[in-house]
Scaffold this motif. Structure first.
Motif, short mmCIF file in Angstrom:
data_model
loop_
_atom_site.label_atom_id
_atom_site.label_comp_id
_atom_site.label_asym_id
_atom_site.label_seq_id
_atom_site.Cartn_x
_atom_site.Cartn_y
_atom_site.Cartn_z
N TYR A 316 -3.10 -1.09 4.86
CA TYR A 316 -2.37 -0.37 3.56
C TYR A 316 -3.32 -0.21 2.46
O TYR A 316 -4.55 -0.89 2.51
N SER A 317 -3.17 0.88 1.72
CA SER A 317 -4.18 1.29 0.77
C SER A 317 -4.55 0.04 -0.18
O SER A 317 -3.75 -0.61 -0.70
N GLU A 319 -6.82 1.47 -2.62
CA GLU A 319 -7.23 2.34 -3.59
C GLU A 319 -6.14 2.37 -4.69
O GLU A 319 -6.32 2.62 -6.04
#
Length: 906
Positions: A316-317, A319
Motif C-alpha cells: 500500500y502507498s 506516498e
C-alpha cells in the motif's frame, strides 16, 4: 533590574520587575504552528507565537529575538529583530532535520525599551520527511476475515531492548481506526485515530512519545484495527469499502538508547494477527464487545501466541502519508444520568440531561453470556417513549457480552453515538446510575470564547451553539452525529465557520479539512457536497456549499490572522471561481444543481400568496460574486496584483448581470424573500442608491411574518448582520428574541440542549418533523452566534489587523437586555467587551490584550457624558478620542482594562 520566575495557573510567566517590584512585562503561551509542544510537524518553516502582557496599559512589542536548539546544538538565533509581530513568526534558520526534537525560546522588547528574560523553553518535533523514511511495511491479517461481521483485527509483536532507553518515538497509522498498547498500556490519549481524510490522497499518521512505556528487556506492542471510515458503512445504499476492504497497519518506533545507539521496531512479516473481544464495529451501527473472546494480556510480552496467525505484508502507498498537525479527538466532559425512567411501553431509559456525542462507559458484573444492550436516542416522543426513527438506518447500539468474571468497565472503541438518552436492556441486577457515565468525544479544540447576557434563554442558546459544535467537530465538521450520515457537508461548515472560530480554536482543525477540500476538488474546479467525498464524482458544484473553499479560508484569516491558510488554499479558491465562470453565460450563472436556501421556513398557510422560496439561480449569482470578492481579498493579501485587477473586472460584470436579471427598475428583487434581500445586501449586489430601500423591503417582509424569520441555511447567517448594517438592529433583536416558531429560541423553549437541523424539529404539539431528515444536533443555524458576539457584545477584528491585532469594540445595547459580555482568548491574550445598563448609566468593561490596538465605539452623544475609571476622557492619557460616528464616540486605545461609564439622558 531583577529577574523573577512566576507561576500563574499552568502558564510559566517570565517577566521584568520594575522599581516597585511589580511585574511589568511577561511572556506566556508559546505555540508552534498554533499548538503547544507539537509532535510530528511537517512544515519546513514552522511559525512561532507568544503572548506578551504587562501591568500597565498600552504594552506594545517593539522587537523580538528567537533561538532554536536541538540538544545542546544551536540551530538558529535570529538576533534582535525590530518588529511588533508576535503571532506566527516564521522560522528562518538552517533546514530542519526530519524526526528531530527542537527547543525554542524567545525574548522581547517593548516600546519603552524593557526587555524580558528568555522565556521558558517550548518544543516541537519534526515528522518523517519522505516515504523513504518509512522502514516499516504495511501488514494485513494472515487469516480469512468474516466478510459479514468483520471483527476488529489484533496485531502484536514481542521484541527485546538490550539497553536503557533515552527516547522512543512511535509513528502509527492504519486503514481503518486503531488503538495501540505497549506492554498493556494505552499509547496516547487520542481516539478514532488516524482520523478522517481523503485516504487515497492524504492518510494521517500519529506521532507519540512512548519512552515511558518501554523497558529494557522484553516488550510487546499490540494494535487493534476497526473498520472506521476507511472500509465501514458510509452514506447510504449499503456503501462500504469507500477506500479499500483491507484493515492494514503501519507502525514504526524509533528508539535511542542512553549510549546513543538506535533501534527501529517496524511492522513486518514477523508480526502476529488474530481477533479478540471486539466482534463487530461500525460507525453508524455501533459495536459488539464479547469479553469471553478477549485474549488475556494480548499486548504484553508474556502473551501465549498459540492460535495467532502470521501476517501478510501489503504493498500500500506510503506516498500519501502525512503527519497529524490538527488536534486529535479526545475524551472531554462526563455526565451522570439525571433521571432513570420507565417509559410508558416499559423500557428502562437513562437521561443524561445533555445531547452529546461520544459513548457511555458501563460498569457491570454478571454471569458468563449475559448481554447488555444499550441503544441511543436524542429525544423521547410526546408519550415519553424512546424515539429512534430519526436515526434512519443507523442502529446506534452498543452490546456487551460478559465473561462472568470480575466487575469491569466497558465502552466502545471504534464507534460513537449522538444521544441524550440510552435504553438499557439485559443489565444484570438493579440499574444504579453510578454505573453509567456518558463521556463526550470531540476534536481537542481549545475553548476560546464565551458569551453571557441578562436573558437566560440567550444564554441557553449560546450553550446549545457550543454543544452543537462540540458534537459535530469530530475530526471533520459533520452535519449531524447520530443518524446514518455524519458527513462533512460543506454548506454547514461555511455557514458556521465564523461562529466556530469564536467558541473554539479551529485554525488547525479547518486547515486540515481544507486540504481535503482541495484534494477532492475536481479538475474543473467543482467542489463536492461533502468532504471527504463519499457521494461520488457528480455530487458537487452547488452554490453556498462549494463556496466553502473561498469563505472558510477568508474567515479563518480574519479570525486568526493566518496568511498561510490563504496561501495554501489560493489555487483552490481560484479554481472554484473559474468553475462558476465556465458555467456562466454572459456572466450569469444559471446552470447546474443547487440546494438553494436549504430548509427555509415554508409558510404554507399564507393567505396573500407569499412564500419564502428563493430563486436558486439568484442565490447562485450572489455567491458567485461573493467568492469572487473573497478571491480578490486573498489576492491583495498575497500580493497577486494581476489577479486583483482581473477578478475586480469580473466582479463588476457579475454584479451588473445580477441587476439586469433579478432587479426591477424600482429596486424590487424578482424573489421577494428575506434570503433574497439578505444576500443581495450582504454581498453588495445592488447599486448603492438602491440599498436603503431594499433593506426597508426586507424589514417589511419580516413584519409581514409577525417578526419571524423565513431564512434557511444560506440566508440565516447574514440576516441579523444585514439588519444591523442598515440601521435595523432593533428588528434583529426582535428576531433573535422571538420565542415562537420559527425562531432561534423556539427550540430552547422546547428544551433543546443543542441546535436543531430544522426550525420545527419538534412541533408545538410535541410531534416530530419528518424522520427522514430531523437531526436534533445540527449546528448550522447556530451561526447566529456570530451576530451575538460581534454586534450585541461588539467584539470584532478589523481586516487591516486580522486575528484581533486591531480590535473593534462596537457594542449594540438593546432588546431589553440589561447586560451582555463576550470574552475571547486570542493569540495575543484575552479580549473582552461587556456592557451593563444601570439606571441612567451605561457601563462598558473592556479588556484589550498586549501588543494590540483597539477602536472602541462608546454609545454616547457627546464626549462630556463619558468617564473612564472615574476620570473624564480628556484626562486619560492612554485614550485618544478619534471622533464620532452615528451616536457613538470613537476612542483609540492600546492594551489594558478599561471601565467606561456613560451617563444618558432620562
Amino acid at each position: 533590574m531583577k529577574k523573577q520566575l512566576l507561576i500563574a495557573g499552568s502558564c510559566i510567566l517570565l517577566g521584568t520587575l520594575g522599581a516597585s517590584g511589580q511585574v511589568t512585562l511577561q511572556l506566556q503561551h508559546l505555540l508552534t504552528e498554533n499548538l503547544v509542544n507539537p509532535l510530528g510537524i511537517n512544515v519546513t518553516t514552522p511559525r512561532f507565537s507568544w503572548q506578551l502582557s504587562g501591568s500597565r496599559r498600552n504594552v506594545q512589542q517593539s522587537a523580538w529575538e528567537i533561538k532554536v536548539t536541538t540538544g545542546k546544538t544551536a540551530v538558529w538565533n535570529s538576533g534582535k529583530i525590530n518588529s511588533a509581530q508576535s503571532v506566527q513568526v516564521p522560522y528562518a534558520g538552517n533546514p530542519l532535520q526530519p524526526a528531530t526534537k527542537y527547543s525554542w525560546q524567545v525574548r522581547v522588547w517593548d516600546t519603552a525599551g524593557h526587555v524580558t528574560p528568555w522565556s521558558a523553553p517550548a518544543s516541537f518535533q519534526t515528522a518523517l520527511a519522505t516515504a523513504a523514511d518509512w522502514k516499516a511495511q504495511w501488514i494485513t491479517p494472515g487469516f480469512t476475515e468474516d466478510a459479514d461481521t468483520r471483527p476488529a483485527i489484533l496485531y502484536r509483536k514481542t521484541f527485546s531492548l538490550p539497553k536503557k532507553i533515552r527516547t522512543a518515538t512511535a509513528y502509527i497509522t492504519a486503514h481503518g481506526l486503531y488503538e495501540a498498547q505497549i506492554n498493556g498500556q494505552r499509547v496516547g490519549d487520542a481516539y478514532l485515530t488516524p482520523g478522517w481524510t481523503s485516504y487515497n490522497k492524504r492518510l494521517q499518521y500519529q506521532v507519540y512519545d512512548v519512552t515511558p512505556l518501554l523497558v529494557a528487556g522484553a516488550n510487546a506492542i499490540g494494535v487493534s484495527v476497526g473498520n472506521g471510515w476507511y472500509r465501514g458503512s458510509l452514506a447510504w445504499n449499503g456503501n462500504k469499502n469507500s477506500w479499500g476492504s483491507d484493515a492494514a497497519l503501519l507502525v514504526q518506533i524509533a528508539i535511542t538508547f542512553t549510549d546513543g545507539s538506535t533501534q527501529n521496531l517496524i511492522t513486518d512479516g514477523a508480526w502476529k494477527s488474530s481477533t479478540g473481544a471486539i466482534r463487530y464495529d461500525e460507525i453508524y451501527h455501533g459495536e459488539t464487545v464479547d469479553t469471553r473472546e478477549e485474549k488475556a494480556g494480548w499486548a504484553n510480552a508474556a502473551c501465549n501466541e498459540a492460535g495467532w496467525s502470521a501476517v501478510q505484508t501489503g504493498d500500500y502507498s506510503k506516498e500519501v502519508l502525512i503527519p497529524t498537525y490538527n488536534e486529535p479527538v479526545r475524551k472531554h466532559e462526563t455526565f451522570k444520568p439525571v433521571k432513570v425512567l420507565t417509559t410508558p411501553n416499559g423500557k428502562t431509559v437513562l437521561d443524561f440531561g445533555q445531547n452529546l456525542v461520544g459513548w457511555v462507559m458501563v460498569k457491570a458484573k454478571g454471569n458468563s453470556g449475559d448481554s447488555i444492550v444499550i441503544k441511543h436516542a436524542e429525544v423521547l416522543d410526546k408519550n415519553g417513549n424512546f424515539y429512534t426513527e430519526n436515526l434512519r438506518a443507523a442502529k446506534a447500539t452498543a452490546t456487551y457480552i460478559l465473561d462472568g468474571k470480575e466487575e469491569r468497565t466497558l465502552e466502545p472503541h471504534f464507534s460513537w453515538f449522538g444521544f441524550r438518552y440510552i435504553q438499557v436492556e439485559g443489565y444484570p441486577g438493579e440499574i444504579n446510575p453510578d454505573n453509567f457515565t456518558a463521556v463526550a468525544l470531540y476534536s481537542d479544540m481549545q475553548p476560546t470564547g464565551s458569551f453571557t447576557c441578562s436573558q437566560p434563554l440567550l444564554n441557553q442558546l449560546q450553550h446549545n451553539i457550543q454543544w452543537g459544535q462540540r458534537g459535530n467537530f469530530l475530526d471533520v465538521p459533520t452535519d449531524c452525529p447520530q443518524r446514518d450520515e455524519r458527513l462533512g457537508w460543506t454548506g454547514d461548515a461555511q455557514a458556521f465557520s465564523r461562529t466556530a472560530s469564536f467558541n473554539f480554536g479551529v485554525n488547525n482543525f479547518f486547515a486540515k479539512w481544507l486540504h481535503d477540500v482541495a484534494a477532492d476538488q475536481k479538475a474543473d474546479g467543482s467542489v463536492p457536497h461533502v468532504i471527504p467525498n463519499v457521494l461520488g464524482p457528480n455530487a458537487g458544484g452547488s452554490t453556498g456549499w462549494a463556496d466553502v473553499c473561498t469563505i472558510l479560508p477568508w474567515n479563518m484569516y480574519l479570525a486568526y490572522g493566518d496568511k498561510r491558510i490563504l496561501e495554501d488554499q489560493y489555487s483552490s479558491m481560484k479554481a472554484w471561481v473559474g468553475y462558476m465562470q465556465a458555467q456562466s453565460k454572459n456572466n450569469l450563472w444559471q446552470t447546474g444543481f443547487h440546494f438553494g436556501d436549504w430548509l427555509f421556513y415554508r409558510p404554507f398557510d399564507d393567505n396573500d400568496g407569499k412564500a419564502a422560496v428563493t430563486d436558486k439561480y439568484l442565490i447562485a449569482q450572489c455567491f458567485y460574486a461573493h467568492s469572487t470578492q473573497l478571491l480578490i481579498n486573498a489576492a491583495k493579501q498575497l500580493g497577486r496584483t494581476e489577479d486583483v485587477t482581473t477578478y475586480g473586472e469580473l466582479l463588476q460584470k457579475i454584479k451588473a448581470a445580477f441587476v439586469n436579471e433579478y432587479l426591477t427598475p424600482n429596486g424590487r428583487l424578482v424573489s421577494g424573500t428575506q434570503t433574497a434581500y439578505v444576500l443581495a445586501l450582504n454581498f453588495d449586489m445592488l447599486p448603492e442608491a438602491l440599498r436603503a430601500q431594499a433593506a426597508a423591503r426586507l424589514v417589511e417582509n419580516i413584519k409581514d411574518y409577525r417578526n419571524h424569520l423565513t431564512t434557511g441555511f444560506l440566508g440565516t447567517p447574514y440576516l441579523c448582520h444585514v439588519l444591523s448594517r442598515f440601521g435595523y438592529t432593533d428588528i434583529a433583536y426582535s428576531l433573535l428574541l422571538q420565542e415562537s416558531y420559527p425562531s432561534w429560541l423556539y427550540p430552547v423553549k422546547m428544551g433543546a440542549t443543542t441546535i436543531w437541523e430544522r426550525w420545527d424539529g419538534q412541533k408545538p404539539d410535541s410531534t416530530f418533523q419528518t424522520p427522514g431528515m430531523n437531526s436534533f444536533n445540527h449546528y448550522a443555524y447556530g451561526a447566529i452566534g456570530d451576530w451575538m458576539y460581534r454586534i450585541i457584545a461588539g467584539l470584532d477584528t478589523y481586516e487591516d489587523g486580522p486575528g484581533y491585532k486591531h480590535i473593534k469594540i462596537h457594542p449594540h445595547p438593546g432588546g431589553g437586555l440589561t447586560n451582555a459580555t463576550a470574552t475571547l482568548q486570542t493569540y495575543y491574550g484575552t479580549a473582552s467587551s461587556g456592557w451593563t445598563v444601570n439606571g441612567n448609566d451605561l457601563t462598558l468593561d473592556i479588556e484589550i490584550p498586549a501588543n494590540t490596538t483597539a477602536d472602541i465605539y462608546l454609545p454616547a452623544s457627546s464626549e462630556g457624558t463619558i468617564t473612564e475609571s472615574g476620570m473624564v476622557l480628556s484626562a486619560q492619557k492612554d485614550i485618544k478620542v478619534a471622533g464620532s460616528d452615528d451616536q457613538y464616540i470613537v476612542v483609540k486605545t492600546g492594551s489594558g482594562k478599561y471601565h467606561f461609564v456613560i451617563t444618558r439622558a432620562h
